[in-house]
Write an enzyme that holds these catalytic residues in place. Structure first.
Site, short mmCIF file in Angstrom:
data_model
loop_
_atom_site.label_atom_id
_atom_site.label_comp_id
_atom_site.label_asym_id
_atom_site.label_seq_id
_atom_site.Cartn_x
_atom_site.Cartn_y
_atom_site.Cartn_z
N CYS A 229 49.11 -36.11 0.13
CA CYS A 229 47.67 -35.89 -0.03
C CYS A 229 47.47 -34.85 -1.12
O CYS A 229 48.37 -34.63 -1.94
CB CYS A 229 47.01 -35.50 1.30
SG CYS A 229 47.63 -33.97 2.01
N ASN B 210 48.58 -30.95 1.09
CA ASN B 210 49.71 -30.97 2.04
C ASN B 210 49.50 -29.98 3.19
O ASN B 210 50.47 -29.43 3.73
CB ASN B 210 51.05 -30.71 1.33
CG ASN B 210 52.29 -30.97 2.21
OD1 ASN B 210 53.33 -30.35 2.03
ND2 ASN B 210 52.20 -31.89 3.13
N CYS C 105 46.40 -30.67 5.42
CA CYS C 105 45.51 -31.33 6.39
C CYS C 105 46.01 -32.72 6.76
O CYS C 105 46.46 -32.96 7.89
CB CYS C 105 44.09 -31.44 5.84
SG CYS C 105 43.30 -29.86 5.50
N ARG C 106 45.92 -33.68 5.82
CA ARG C 106 46.19 -35.08 6.14
C ARG C 106 47.66 -35.46 6.16
O ARG C 106 48.14 -36.09 7.12
CB ARG C 106 45.46 -36.00 5.15
CG ARG C 106 43.96 -35.95 5.27
CD ARG C 106 43.29 -36.58 4.07
NE ARG C 106 43.48 -35.77 2.87
CZ ARG C 106 43.12 -36.11 1.64
NH1 ARG C 106 42.56 -37.30 1.45
NH2 ARG C 106 43.30 -35.30 0.63
N SER C 107 48.40 -35.13 5.10
CA SER C 107 49.78 -35.63 5.03
C SER C 107 50.70 -35.03 6.10
O SER C 107 51.60 -35.73 6.57
CB SER C 107 50.38 -35.49 3.63
OG SER C 107 50.40 -34.16 3.17
N ASP D 150 39.29 -36.83 3.19
CA ASP D 150 39.72 -35.43 3.26
C ASP D 150 38.87 -34.67 4.28
O ASP D 150 37.65 -34.55 4.11
CB ASP D 150 39.55 -34.81 1.86
CG ASP D 150 40.13 -33.42 1.76
OD1 ASP D 150 40.53 -32.88 2.81
OD2 ASP D 150 40.19 -32.90 0.65
P1 4NP Z 1 44.66 -32.21 2.29
O1 4NP Z 1 43.29 -31.37 2.34
O2 4NP Z 1 44.76 -32.78 0.90
O3 4NP Z 1 44.45 -33.26 3.32
O4 4NP Z 1 45.77 -31.23 2.63
C1 4NP Z 1 42.99 -30.35 1.43
C2 4NP Z 1 43.56 -29.12 1.56
C3 4NP Z 1 43.25 -28.10 0.68
C4 4NP Z 1 42.34 -28.32 -0.33
C5 4NP Z 1 41.76 -29.57 -0.46
C6 4NP Z 1 42.08 -30.57 0.42
N1 4NP Z 1 41.99 -27.28 -1.21
O5 4NP Z 1 41.11 -27.49 -2.07
O6 4NP Z 1 42.57 -26.18 -1.13
#
Ligand code: 4NP
Length: 159
Positions: free
Chosen positions: A12, A15, A17-19, A127
């Site tokens: 994602c 790294n 939240c989702r992955s 997201d």
């Molecule tokens: P992820 O979510 O891609 O599912 O881990 C996010 C985590 C952090 C950020 C954006 C999305 N960020 O902008 O820091």
């Protein structure tokens, strides 16, 4: 010759939240099915390298009996394109970034997770970062369903 075990990298943006949830769901489903495998997760961005998963991902995973608190964020690297059999993106932006950075000697199958798992070409895992715990529950449901479908496909050698 024995085919190599599947090695699945879930990717994602951050790294955190989702992955990590996709990795955890896949590890649980593959282990339950007796599928020999390797799995990890990574982000396309470096914002959260070395960080634990978002506390809401940790909470949701824990509610299903899975401890992801020791996972740490990392960024996808060139070696991943050779050492993983599959690199699966959580959304289309991730997919485009993964493809853009692919080295010439990449051997991994690169795809959208929901497309690979269910044949849902338009499917993205949204997201949840700016959302609330309910959004993380939605994420878990999506990656859990995808992980089960992916394991079923891998077991019959259809990916
Ligand atoms: P992820 O979510 O891609 O599912 O881990 C996010 C985590 C952090 C950020 C954006 C999305 N960020 O902008 O820091």
């Amino acid at each position: 010759m024995k085919p190599e075990n599947p090695a699945i990298l879930f990717v994602c943006l951050g790294n955190i939240c989702r992955s990590p949830l996709a990795e955890a769901a896949f590890r649980a489903a593959a282990t339950a099915a007796g599928l020999a495998h390797h799995t990890d997760s990574a982000g396309t961005a470096a914002y959260h390298v070395g960080d634990p998963p978002d506390s809401r991902s940790v909470t949701v995973a824990a509610s299903y009996g899975i401890d992801i608190s020791s996972y740490r964020g990392r960024q996808i690297c060139a070696q991943d394109y050779r050492s993983f059999t599959h690199i699966l993106a959580l959304d289309r932006a991730n997919l485009a970034d993964i493809r853009r950075h692919a080295p010439a000697d990449s051997t991994a199958k690169i795809a959208l997770l929901l497309d690979m798992a269910d044949g849902n070409e338009d499917g993205e895992v949204a997201d949840p970062y700016y959302g609330d715990l309910a959004d993380f529950e939605t994420t878990w449901s999506a990656v859990r369903r995808a992980a089960d479908a992916l394991v079923a496909k891998l077991l019959v050698g259809r990916t």
